[in-house]
Design a protein around this motif. Structure first.
Motif, PDB file in Angstrom:
ATOM      1  N   MET A 127      -5.934 -84.153   7.281  1.00 38.96           N
ATOM      2  CA  MET A 127      -5.094 -84.698   5.933  1.00 38.96           C
ATOM      3  C   MET A 127      -5.357 -85.805   5.440  1.00 38.96           C
ATOM      4  SD  MET A 127      -1.123 -85.758   7.289  1.00 38.96           S
ATOM      5  CE  MET A 127      -0.980 -84.093   8.536  1.00 38.96           C
ATOM      6  N   LYS A 128      -6.667 -85.445   5.402  1.00 43.31           N
ATOM      7  CA  LYS A 128      -7.726 -85.913   4.326  1.00 43.31           C
ATOM      8  C   LYS A 128      -7.404 -87.940   3.639  1.00 43.31           C
ATOM      9  CE  LYS A 128     -10.748 -83.006   5.092  1.00 43.31           C
ATOM     10  NZ  LYS A 128     -11.424 -82.910   6.297  1.00 43.31           N
ATOM     11  N   GLN A 129      -6.427 -88.452   4.284  1.00 42.45           N
ATOM     12  CA  GLN A 129      -5.808 -89.297   3.682  1.00 42.45           C
ATOM     13  C   GLN A 129      -6.499 -90.929   4.663  1.00 42.45           C
ATOM     14  OE1 GLN A 129      -1.719 -89.565   4.246  1.00 42.45           O
ATOM     15  NE2 GLN A 129      -1.495 -87.618   3.522  1.00 42.45           N
ATOM     16  N   PRO A 130      -7.249 -91.388   3.834  1.00 44.02           N
ATOM     17  CA  PRO A 130      -8.707 -92.357   4.993  1.00 44.02           C
ATOM     18  C   PRO A 130      -7.817 -92.899   4.947  1.00 44.02           C
ATOM     19  CG  PRO A 130     -10.000 -91.670   2.782  1.00 44.02           C
ATOM     20  CD  PRO A 130      -8.738 -90.712   2.991  1.00 44.02           C
ATOM     21  N   CYS A 131      -7.237 -93.698   4.216  1.00 42.98           N
ATOM     22  CA  CYS A 131      -6.263 -95.124   3.653  1.00 42.98           C
ATOM     23  C   CYS A 131      -5.360 -95.590   4.421  1.00 42.98           C
ATOM     24  CB  CYS A 131      -5.845 -95.167   2.011  1.00 42.98           C
ATOM     25  SG  CYS A 131      -7.144 -95.774   1.784  1.00 42.98           S
ATOM     26  N   GLU A 132      -4.628 -94.123   4.682  1.00 42.06           N
ATOM     27  CA  GLU A 132      -3.398 -93.726   6.033  1.00 42.06           C
ATOM     28  C   GLU A 132      -3.890 -94.019   7.125  1.00 42.06           C
ATOM     29  OE1 GLU A 132       0.838 -94.339   7.023  1.00 42.06           O
ATOM     30  OE2 GLU A 132      -0.285 -93.727   4.296  1.00 42.06           O
ATOM     31  N   ALA A 133      -5.008 -93.733   7.589  1.00 38.71           N
ATOM     32  CA  ALA A 133      -5.736 -93.793   9.035  1.00 38.71           C
ATOM     33  C   ALA A 133      -6.211 -95.171   9.137  1.00 38.71           C
ATOM     34  CB  ALA A 133      -7.056 -92.505   8.740  1.00 38.71           C
ATOM     35  N   LEU A 134      -6.698 -95.619   7.231  1.00 38.32           N
ATOM     36  CA  LEU A 134      -6.876 -97.407   7.761  1.00 38.32           C
ATOM     37  C   LEU A 134      -5.928 -98.248   8.115  1.00 38.32           C
ATOM     38  CD1 LEU A 134      -9.192 -99.340   7.937  1.00 38.32           C
ATOM     39  CD2 LEU A 134      -8.493 -99.657   5.732  1.00 38.32           C
ATOM     40  N   ARG A 135      -4.942 -98.186   7.912  1.00 39.82           N
ATOM     41  CA  ARG A 135      -3.622 -98.629   8.008  1.00 39.82           C
ATOM     42  C   ARG A 135      -3.145 -98.408   9.683  1.00 39.82           C
ATOM     43  NH1 ARG A 135      -3.093 -97.323   2.404  1.00 39.82           N
ATOM     44  NH2 ARG A 135      -1.814 -95.819   2.576  1.00 39.82           N
ATOM     45  N   CYS A 136      -3.067 -97.135   9.727  1.00 37.27           N
ATOM     46  CA  CYS A 136      -2.654 -96.920  11.105  1.00 37.27           C
ATOM     47  C   CYS A 136      -3.888 -97.583  12.212  1.00 37.27           C
ATOM     48  CB  CYS A 136      -2.606 -95.372  11.022  1.00 37.27           C
ATOM     49  SG  CYS A 136      -1.786 -95.074  12.744  1.00 37.27           S
ATOM     50  N   LEU A 137      -4.914 -97.507  11.980  1.00 38.92           N
ATOM     51  CA  LEU A 137      -5.576 -97.813  13.194  1.00 38.92           C
ATOM     52  C   LEU A 137      -5.537 -99.887  12.955  1.00 38.92           C
ATOM     53  CD1 LEU A 137      -7.893 -97.087  14.888  1.00 38.92           C
ATOM     54  CD2 LEU A 137      -9.366 -97.264  13.382  1.00 38.92           C
ATOM     55  N   ASP A 138      -5.091-100.518  11.940  1.00 36.69           N
ATOM     56  CA  ASP A 138      -5.162-101.622  11.824  1.00 36.69           C
ATOM     57  C   ASP A 138      -3.753-102.208  12.446  1.00 36.69           C
ATOM     58  OD1 ASP A 138      -6.864-102.072  10.531  1.00 36.69           O
ATOM     59  OD2 ASP A 138      -6.081-102.363   8.590  1.00 36.69           O
ATOM     60  N   ARG A 139      -2.732-101.287  13.082  1.00 34.64           N
ATOM     61  CA  ARG A 139      -1.813-101.650  14.138  1.00 34.64           C
ATOM     62  C   ARG A 139      -2.148-101.829  15.403  1.00 34.64           C
ATOM     63  NH1 ARG A 139       3.245 -97.170  13.085  1.00 34.64           N
ATOM     64  NH2 ARG A 139       4.015 -98.836  14.925  1.00 34.64           N
TER      65      ARG A 139
END
Length: 409
Positions: A371-383
Motif C-alpha cells: 500500500m506504500k504507506q510507510p507511516c501507517e506501517a510504522l504506527r502499526c509496528l509501534d503497537r
C-alpha cells in the motif's frame, strides 16, 4: 502369566465365529490337499489351507453384506474416489484414480512392536469394498517355518492396482511386510508397488489437540462411536501368539483374529469420515476441524478448499478464529487481495492473543510494501512492546527503515 492366558483362552472360546454370528464366509480359492493337525481347530473359525512350495498357511475370507442401513458405504467411497480422479493434487488422502474395489484397508499383527530382525508378522488382514458388501481376508502364519507360504498367500491377492489404506501402516506394518519379503524374496513373487494412505497422520491432523490419544481404539470410540465389547487388545497379540505356538491351541488366537477383523472394517468408516471432512462434504465440522482441513489443503495448494475451510473457522468466532484469520490473510495477500488481508489481520490483532505480534508485523509489511504507506506501517509496528523489539533484531531494523521512509515521505 500362563495361568492368566489359560483363563483368557477359555473366554476366547466363547467368542462367536463368523459362521455362528450369521456373517457368511466367502468362497474359498485355497489350494486343497494340505493336511495339518491343527486344521480342525482353524476350520471351525472359517480358515482354509493354502499351500506353496511344500509349506502351508491358513486363509479366511468373511463377507459382511450391506444392510439397508449401510448400503451408502460403497456410494460414498465412489464419490470420494471420483473426486481424486479429477484433482491432480498428490495430497496424502488422494486415492490417485483408484476405484473403491482397489482400496485395500490393511492391518497386521506381529510378534513384537519393534522393527527388529526378530519381529515377524503372523496375521495379515485387509478389507475390500464392493457394491454388495465388505470382504475381509485374513492370512495366518501357522508356524514360523512356513512363512514363505504365508507371504505367498498374501501376494496371491494383491497387485499394483491396489491402494493401501492403513493406520500407522507407512511407519510400521508395510515396512514389516517389505522386510520379511526381502528376507524370502528368492522364493516369492515380486512385492507389488502400491500407493499408501496412512490414516494415523490424518487423525493427528484433525484431533491431536482434542483427543487424549490418537490410537485407533480411542478414535473409534470418540469419533466413530464404536465401542468394542470383550475385545482382546492388539497389545496382547504377541503374547497370545507365543502362547499359541507353545500350546498349539487355536482358540488362543480367536480373540485377536476378531480384533484384527474389526480394525480393518473400522478403517473404512474412518477413511470415509476424514475424507468427507477434508473435502467439505460433511457440514458438521468443528472450528478446529475446519482450521485443520484448511491448513492441510493450503499446504498442498488446494486453495479453493482452503479458503472455504478457513473462512468457516473465522466465522465461528471461536478460539480458533484468530489463527484461521491470520492464515487466511496470508492466502489473500498472495492473491493480491490486500484489503481483505488487512481486515483479517486487524481481526487477529483484536482477538488473537498469542498471534498478535505476528499479525502486527504482517500488517506493517502490507502497509509498507503493497500500500506504500510507510507511516501507517510504522504506527502499526509501534503497537509492539519493547520486549518484542528486544527479542528480535530484525524488527529494530525494520522500524529504523520505516522512520527514514517517513521522514522522506
Amino acid at each position: 502369566m500362563k495361568a492368566r492366558l489359560k483363563r483368557m483362552a477359555t473366554h476366547l472360546q466363547t467368542e462367536p465365529s463368523a459362521e455362528r454370528s450369521g456373517v457368511k464366509p466367502a468362497e474359498s480359492r485355497e489350494v486343497e490337499g494340505t493336511d495339518s493337525p491343527l486344521s480342525k481347530g482353524f476350520a471351525d473359525m472359517g480358515f482354509f489351507p493354502f499351500s506353496f512350495e511344500g509349506e502351508y498357511s491358513y486363509r479366511r475370507k468373511t463377507v459382511y453384506p450391506f444392510s439397508v442401513h449401510d448400503q451408502n458405504v460403497y456410494n460414498e467411497l465412489s464419490q470420494l474416489t471420483d473426486f481424486w480422479k479429477h484433482d491432480k493434487s498428490a495430497h496424502p488422502l488422494s486415492t490417485a484414480g483408484r476405484i473403491p474395489e482397489e482400496l485395500l484397508f490393511f492391518d497386521t499383527e506381529t510378534t513384537g512392536l519393534s522393527h527388529g530382525a526378530g519381529n515377524r508378522i503372523f496375521l495379515i488382514c485387509y478389507a475390500r469394498v464392493n457394491q454388495e458388501g465388505i470382504e475381509v481376508t485374513q492370512h495366518l502364519l501357522m508356524d514360523p517355518g512356513h512363512e514363505t507360504a504365508f507371504l505367498a498367500g498374501f501376494l496371491d491377492e494383491i497387485s499394483d492396482k491396489d491402494y493401501i489404506v492403513s493406520y500407522n501402516g507407512k511407519s510400521f506394518d508395510w515396512p514389516q511386510v517389505k522386510s520379511r519379503h526381502a528376507f524370502l524374496q528368492k522364493m516369492l513373487p515380486v512385492l507389488p508397488v502400491t500407493g499408501h494412505i496412512d490414516l494415523l497422520h490424518a487423525a493427528r491432523r484433525f484431533w491431536k489437540d482434542e483427543l487424549p490419544s490418537c490410537r485407533l481404539s480411542v478414535v473409534e470410540e470418540e469419533k466413530l462411536g464404536i465401542e468394542r465389547i470383550d475385545d482382546v487388545p492388539g497389545r496382547m497379540a504377541p503374547v497370545l501368539y507365543q502362547e499359541y505356538l507353545f500350546d498349539q491351541n487355536p482358540a488362543l488366537l480367536e480373540g485377536i483374529i476378531t480384533h484384527n477383523d474389526q480394525d480393518v472394517r473400522s478403517l473404512i468408516t474412518l477413511f470415509t469420515m476424514i475424507s468427507k471432512r477434508f473435502l467439505y462434504k460433511d457440514q458438521n465440522l468443528t472450528p478446529d476441524e475446519h482450521f485443520a482441513a484448511g491448513k492441510w489443503s493450503s499446504e498442498w495448494k488446494m486453495n479453493r478448499l482452503a479458503l472455504q475451510h478457513l473462512q468457516r473457522a473465522v466465522d465461528s468466532g471461536s478460539n480458533t478464529a484468530a489463527r484461521a484469520a491470520l492464515m487466511l490473510s496470508g492466502m489473500y495477500k498472495k492473491q493480491g487481495n490486500f484489503e481483505e488481508s488487512v481486515e483479517l489481520l486487524k481481526y487477529t490483532i483484536e482477538h488473537g492473543d498469542e498471534y498478535v505480534s505476528k499479525a502486527v508485523v504482517e500488517l506493517s509489511k502490507i502497509f509498507e510494501h503493497q500500500m506504500k504507506q510507510p507511516c501507517e506501517a510504522l504506527r502499526c509496528l509501534d503497537r509492539l512492546g519493547k520486549d518484542t523489539f528486544m527479542q528480535d533484531a530484525s524488527l529494530v531494523k525494520r522500524r529504523e527503515r520505516l522512520l527514514l521512509k517517513c521522514e522522506s515521505h
